[in-house]
Motif scaffolding. Structure first.
Motif, short mmCIF file in Angstrom:
data_model
loop_
_atom_site.label_atom_id
_atom_site.label_comp_id
_atom_site.label_asym_id
_atom_site.label_seq_id
_atom_site.Cartn_x
_atom_site.Cartn_y
_atom_site.Cartn_z
N VAL A 61 0.84 -1.20 0.00
CA VAL A 61 0.00 0.00 0.00
C VAL A 61 0.87 1.25 0.00
N VAL A 62 0.67 2.10 -1.00
CA VAL A 62 1.32 3.40 -1.06
C VAL A 62 0.20 4.43 -0.98
N GLU A 63 0.17 5.16 0.12
CA GLU A 63 -0.93 6.09 0.34
C GLU A 63 -0.75 7.34 -0.51
N LYS A 64 -1.32 7.30 -1.66
CA LYS A 64 -1.38 8.47 -2.52
C LYS A 64 -2.71 8.41 -3.24
N VAL A 75 -7.00 3.45 -2.92
CA VAL A 75 -8.13 2.58 -2.64
C VAL A 75 -8.54 1.82 -3.90
N ARG A 76 -8.61 2.50 -5.01
CA ARG A 76 -8.98 1.87 -6.28
C ARG A 76 -7.96 0.80 -6.66
N LYS A 77 -6.69 1.10 -6.46
CA LYS A 77 -5.64 0.14 -6.79
C LYS A 77 -5.75 -1.11 -5.93
N ILE A 78 -5.93 -0.92 -4.62
CA ILE A 78 -6.05 -2.06 -3.71
C ILE A 78 -7.30 -2.87 -4.04
N ARG A 79 -8.40 -2.21 -4.34
CA ARG A 79 -9.63 -2.94 -4.70
C ARG A 79 -9.41 -3.82 -5.91
N SER A 80 -8.77 -3.29 -6.94
CA SER A 80 -8.57 -4.08 -8.16
C SER A 80 -7.58 -5.23 -7.91
#
Length: 54
Positions: free
Chosen positions: A18-21, A25-30
């Motif tokens: 996880v890179v918080e930028k 959220v969309r990246k983690i969901r996919s």
């Protein structure tokens, strides 16, 4: 300090980087949709409070 420390920690424990930028959220969901089974994906979304985007 992270604004979403609990959610970030949750996904890191699941093995996601996880890179918080913007857009994390969309990246983690996919990534979760690709890596996890359908039931695990739904359970994880519910655990972090993202039921509305299943």
């Amino acid at each position: 300090m992270s604004k979403y420390a609990d959610k970030v920690d949750f996904w890191r424990q699941k093995g996601f980087d996880v890179v918080e930028k913007r857009g994390w959220v969309r990246k983690i969901r996919s990534l979760a949709r690709e890596r996890l089974s359908q039931q695990d994906y739904i359970d994880c979304m519910k655990q972090v409070g993202w039921e509305s985007i299943i």
